[in-house]
Structure formats: structure tokens, C-alpha cells
Design a protein around this motif. Structure first.
Motif, PDB file in Angstrom:
ATOM      1  N   LEU A  76      47.682  46.833  32.574  1.00 38.56           N
ATOM      2  CA  LEU A  76      46.917  45.587  32.423  1.00 38.56           C
ATOM      3  C   LEU A  76      46.885  45.117  30.977  1.00 38.56           C
ATOM      4  N   ILE A  77      46.697  46.022  30.034  1.00 36.32           N
ATOM      5  CA  ILE A  77      46.605  45.657  28.619  1.00 36.32           C
ATOM      6  C   ILE A  77      47.900  45.041  28.104  1.00 36.32           C
TER       7      ILE A  77
ATOM      8  N   ASP B 124      42.080  49.282  29.478  1.00 35.38           N
ATOM      9  CA  ASP B 124      43.218  49.924  28.814  1.00 35.38           C
ATOM     10  C   ASP B 124      43.312  51.400  29.217  1.00 35.38           C
ATOM     11  N   PHE B 125      43.640  51.618  30.480  1.00 35.05           N
ATOM     12  CA  PHE B 125      43.796  52.980  30.973  1.00 35.05           C
ATOM     13  C   PHE B 125      45.243  53.286  31.334  1.00 35.05           C
TER      14      PHE B 125
ATOM     15  N   LYS C 295      47.166  51.677  33.386  1.00 28.16           N
ATOM     16  CA  LYS C 295      47.391  51.477  34.816  1.00 28.16           C
ATOM     17  C   LYS C 295      47.740  50.015  35.091  1.00 28.16           C
ATOM     18  N   PRO C 296      48.539  49.777  36.137  1.00 21.36           N
ATOM     19  CA  PRO C 296      48.906  48.395  36.459  1.00 21.36           C
ATOM     20  C   PRO C 296      47.820  47.617  37.189  1.00 21.36           C
ATOM     21  N   GLU C 297      46.696  48.270  37.458  1.00 19.25           N
ATOM     22  CA  GLU C 297      45.574  47.600  38.121  1.00 19.25           C
ATOM     23  C   GLU C 297      44.308  48.353  37.740  1.00 19.25           C
ATOM     24  N   ASN C 298      43.179  47.807  38.071  1.00 18.98           N
ATOM     25  CA  ASN C 298      41.873  48.384  37.762  1.00 18.98           C
ATOM     26  C   ASN C 298      41.803  49.845  38.199  1.00 18.98           C
ATOM     27  N   LEU C 299      41.101  50.665  37.409  1.00 22.31           N
ATOM     28  CA  LEU C 299      41.029  52.105  37.712  1.00 22.31           C
ATOM     29  C   LEU C 299      40.321  52.406  39.023  1.00 22.31           C
ATOM     30  N   MET C 300      39.562  51.479  39.567  1.00 23.85           N
ATOM     31  CA  MET C 300      38.945  51.695  40.877  1.00 23.85           C
ATOM     32  C   MET C 300      40.001  51.596  41.984  1.00 23.85           C
TER      33      MET C 300
END
Length: 192
Positions: free
Chosen positions: A100-101, A120-121, A123-128
Motif C-alpha cells: 500500500l505504501i 506500511d506493513f 502488504k498489498p492490502e490492509n493488515l485485517m
């Protein structure tokens, strides 16, 4: 009994949605699984019928590619959450692998044009949606193959349970016949 995979994603909004559904279901069939596609339900109360399909599925294959913006389709997000609430595994894929970032314009402090922090983890989508340890595949074929490999025991277990039930019924039947025959033999011997 085949592994049943619910095919979640925004493909239902494409102009060629029915054809795309047939392609996704064919990918499932090639892996020995059954694809459950949302357009396979009648138009009256699609939500209720899709929820029923998720209940019937062994797992969810979800397309989390960006849809009408930087994030995934909200309906697909609901379906993933619903599957997780039921304890069903889900397998993700996206045509956008960047984090995402990397996709959302952010200033030096990691905030977007509205001042909101951009996740900013990596990941290509929200961590949920993409919890730690969850892989996001580059296409549906890979996600389906992973689901079949990971859940193949489910199909084998169902088959084994069915065979065990049949064997128990047969053994019970044989035991009953033997007991009846033994009882008749005792009656004959005592009657003499």
C-alpha cells in the motif's frame, strides 16, 4: 466429495462476468475442486445466497486486486471477514503485488494528501485482510492450487468418514445376522 471453493471478488462486475466465472470454475475443476461463483445464484437476494454459498464452501478464494480505487472491493472484504468468522480458510490473490505504501502517494511522514497515515506493513492490502503469514498470490490459479494442496485432506477425510460409516453399517448388519443365526442354533440345540 469435491473440495468446494467460493470464488470471491469484483469479477462479477465485469462486462464478461459470466465468462470470467466459467474461467475461474474451470481453474477449480482442473485442480479437482468445485468452484462456487456468486453469479450462479438467482438475482433475488444475492447477499443471502452468497452467504449460503460461503457456508457450503470449504474455503474462499478471494481477489483482493484494487477495485475502483486503491483498495479492494468492499463486498469481497465482507466475504473474507464472514469466512473467517465461520472459521473457514481463505486464499488471496491480487493483480497488484505492491505494498500500500508504494501505491498510495504519501509524504515524508507516511501520510496521504488528507493527512491520514498510509499503512506500511509491506502488504498489498490492509493488515485485517492480509494477516501476518497470509500469502497473496499473483493470480487465481496459484491461490486455487494452494487451497487444494492445503485442504486436500478435507476431501480425503470426508471420503474416509463416508467409507467408515458404510463399513460400520455393514459390520452391524453382519453382527445382527450372526447373532440371529446363533440364537436360532441355540434354540434348535436346546429344543432337542
Amino acid at each position: 466429495m469435491q473440495l468446494r471453493l467460493y470464488l470471491a471478488g469484483p469479477d462479477v462486475f465485469r462486462p464478461d462476468a459470466a465468462e470470467r466465472g466459467a474461467e475461474l470454475k474451470a481453474l477449480c475443476e482442473a485442480q479437482g475442486a468445485q468452484g462456487l461463483y456468486p453469479l450462479d445464484v438467482a438475482a433475488d437476494n444475492i447477499r443471502r445466497r452468497c452467504i449460503a454459498m460461503i457456508h457450503d464452501a470449504d474455503a474462499v478464494i478471494a481477489d483482493i486486486s484494487p477495485f475502483r480505487g486503491e483498495h479492494m472491493d468492499p463486498g469481497t472484504a465482507f466475504e473474507i471477514g464472514y469466512a473467517e468468522a465461520l472459521g473457514k480458510p481463505f486464499f488471496l490473490w491480487s493483480n497488484e503485488p505492491r505494498a500500500l505504501i508504494e501505491r498510495i502517494a504519501a509524504g515524508p511522514q507516511g501520510r496521504d494528501g488528507q493527512g491520514r497515515l498510509v499503512e506500511d506493513f509491506g502488504k498489498p492490502e490492509n493488515l485485517m485482510i492480509v494477516p501476518d503469514g497470509q500469502r497473496v498470490w499473483s493470480g487465481p490459479a496459484e491461490a486455487i492450487a494452494e487451497a487444494v494442496e492445503a485442504l486436500g485432506f478435507t476431501t480425503k477425510n470426508r471420503r474416509l468418514q463416508r467409507q467408515t460409516r458404510i463399513s460400520v453399517v455393514i459390520a452391524l448388519g453382519i453382527s445382527l445376522i450372526v447373532a440371529l443365526a446363533a440364537g436360532m442354533l441355540v434354540d434348535l440345540l436346546v429344543g432337542w
